[in-house]
Scaffold this motif. Structure first.
Motif, PDB file in Angstrom:
ATOM      1  N   SER A  19      -4.718 112.208 -39.088  1.00  0.00           N
ATOM      2  CA  SER A  19      -5.837 111.262 -38.966  1.00  0.00           C
ATOM      3  C   SER A  19      -6.809 111.649 -37.859  1.00  0.00           C
ATOM      4  N   LYS A  20      -8.057 111.226 -38.087  1.00  0.00           N
ATOM      5  CA  LYS A  20      -9.044 111.180 -37.007  1.00  0.00           C
ATOM      6  C   LYS A  20      -9.154 109.699 -36.689  1.00  0.00           C
ATOM      7  N   LEU A  21      -8.730 109.340 -35.510  1.00  0.00           N
ATOM      8  CA  LEU A  21      -8.502 107.932 -35.179  1.00  0.00           C
ATOM      9  C   LEU A  21      -9.517 107.373 -34.198  1.00  0.00           C
ATOM     10  N   ALA A  22      -9.884 106.108 -34.387  1.00  0.00           N
ATOM     11  CA  ALA A  22     -10.573 105.380 -33.317  1.00  0.00           C
ATOM     12  C   ALA A  22      -9.678 104.214 -32.938  1.00  0.00           C
ATOM     13  N   ILE A  81     -18.292 104.790 -32.015  1.00  0.00           N
ATOM     14  CA  ILE A  81     -18.121 105.867 -33.014  1.00  0.00           C
ATOM     15  C   ILE A  81     -19.385 106.047 -33.866  1.00  0.00           C
ATOM     16  N   GLU A  82     -19.498 107.233 -34.440  1.00  0.00           N
ATOM     17  CA  GLU A  82     -20.593 107.538 -35.371  1.00  0.00           C
ATOM     18  C   GLU A  82     -20.056 107.363 -36.785  1.00  0.00           C
ATOM     19  N   PRO A  83     -20.929 107.016 -37.740  1.00  0.00           N
ATOM     20  CA  PRO A  83     -20.441 106.914 -39.130  1.00  0.00           C
ATOM     21  C   PRO A  83     -19.851 108.259 -39.575  1.00  0.00           C
ATOM     22  N   GLY A  84     -18.678 108.208 -40.208  1.00  0.00           N
ATOM     23  CA  GLY A  84     -18.044 109.425 -40.723  1.00  0.00           C
ATOM     24  C   GLY A  84     -17.226 110.191 -39.691  1.00  0.00           C
ATOM     25  N   GLU A  85     -17.196 109.719 -38.445  1.00  0.00           N
ATOM     26  CA  GLU A  85     -16.501 110.465 -37.386  1.00  0.00           C
ATOM     27  C   GLU A  85     -14.970 110.314 -37.457  1.00  0.00           C
ATOM     28  N   VAL A  86     -14.505 109.156 -37.898  1.00  0.00           N
ATOM     29  CA  VAL A  86     -13.048 108.920 -37.967  1.00  0.00           C
ATOM     30  C   VAL A  86     -12.681 108.383 -39.354  1.00  0.00           C
ATOM     31  N   ASN A  87     -11.395 108.516 -39.708  1.00  0.00           N
ATOM     32  CA  ASN A  87     -10.966 107.941 -40.987  1.00  0.00           C
ATOM     33  C   ASN A  87      -9.949 106.807 -40.814  1.00  0.00           C
TER      34      ASN A  87
END
Ligand code: SAM
Length: 254
Positions: A19-22, A81-87
């Motif tokens: 994952s790319k997490l926020a 966060i930026e749109p598309g930066e994390v899933n």
């Protein structure tokens, strides 16, 4: 290696590998630090609105040598966060109402987000309502007790068009095995999966919630104002329905 509490551990277990997490409201950034150390995530943003926790998160990430993997950012909710930066987004340890308002305000940032893992401390119904209204698919609910406190963890995935009717069905008024009807309102409040699974700790939670509601009702009854009387009657009805659901499920428990 950082060690997590049972609550954070259960949240960590729900984060998919790669994952790319926020992690919003990350405080000491324990969750992303642990997940990076375990090799579960490839990247994380640890978001914090308050200076104290932001500094603590920055220190933690630096001390663990994870600055390449975890970006600690200062800001309100999803503004970091930026749109598309994390899933994947985790939000834990705050009220459900605040959580829902963070998600609502940051809707534009949810592009590309496939998983929301949410652990409201109170007001879980606000989170379920928001997920339902915004077309997210509630996949699972978990409940745990730690240090005398009870926590729920809600996991949702980005819904597709076909999920709308399945989500409406999930919250549709239903008759429990013991014959009691549970309304949409109670399902939003008590959890559509938790009502089905009815774990021991969930009963303990609702016994405790009933005591709190009885206290509020008692306070309201002290006032003769019309609004207080109406609210007291609404709470009495809510308590009646919760008690019926609990009694019914306790009866049918193996
Ligand atoms: N997520 C961690 C956990 O579950 O252990 C920390 C929970 S802590 C009780 C809540 C954190 O959320 C605090 O550090 C607070 O500063 C942060 N917070 C509250 N509102 C926020 C917002 N709008 N945006 C970002 N962080 C927020």
């Amino acid at each position: 290696m950082v060690k997590l509490s049972k609550r954070l551990q259960m949240i960590a277990e729900r984060v998919p590998a790669g994952s790319k997490l926020a992690d919003i409201g990350s405080d000491h950034a324990l969750l992303p630090t642990y997940l990076a150390q375990q090799g579960v995530i490839v990247f994380a943003v640890a978001g914090e609105v308050n200076p104290g926790p932001f500094e603590a998160a920055t220190r933690q990430v630096l001390e663990c040598g994870l600055s390449q993997k975890i970006s600690v950012r200062s800001g309100d909710g999803l503004a970091v966060i930026e749109p598309g930066e994390v899933n994947v987004i985790t939000i834990a340890g705050m009220g459900g109402s605040l959580m829902a308002s963070i998600l609502e305000a940051g809707k534009g940032k949810l592009e590309g987000v496939t998983h929301l893992i949410l652990q409201p401390n109170v007001g879980e119904d606000h989170v379920r309502r928001w997920l339902l209204a915004e077309g997210w698919k509630l996949d699972a609910e978990a409940i745990l007790e730690e240090d005398g406190k009870i926590y729920e963890i809600l996991t949702a995935t980005a819904g597709t068009t076909g999920d709308k009717s399945s989500q409406e069905a999930l919250y549709a008024e239903r008759v429990l095995p013991g014959g009691v009807t549970v309304t949409k309102e109670r399902l939003l409040q008590m959890g559509p999966y938790l009502v089905e699974e009815a774990p021991e700790v969930w009963f303990a939670k609702w016994e405790s919630e009933l005591k709190k509601l009885a206290m509020i009702e008692g306070q309201l009854k002290l006032s003769t104002a019309e609004a207080s009387t109406a609210k007291a009657a609404q709470i009495a009805q809510e308590m009646k329905e919760i008690k019926e659901v609990i009694a019914c499920l306790q009866k049918v428990k193996p």
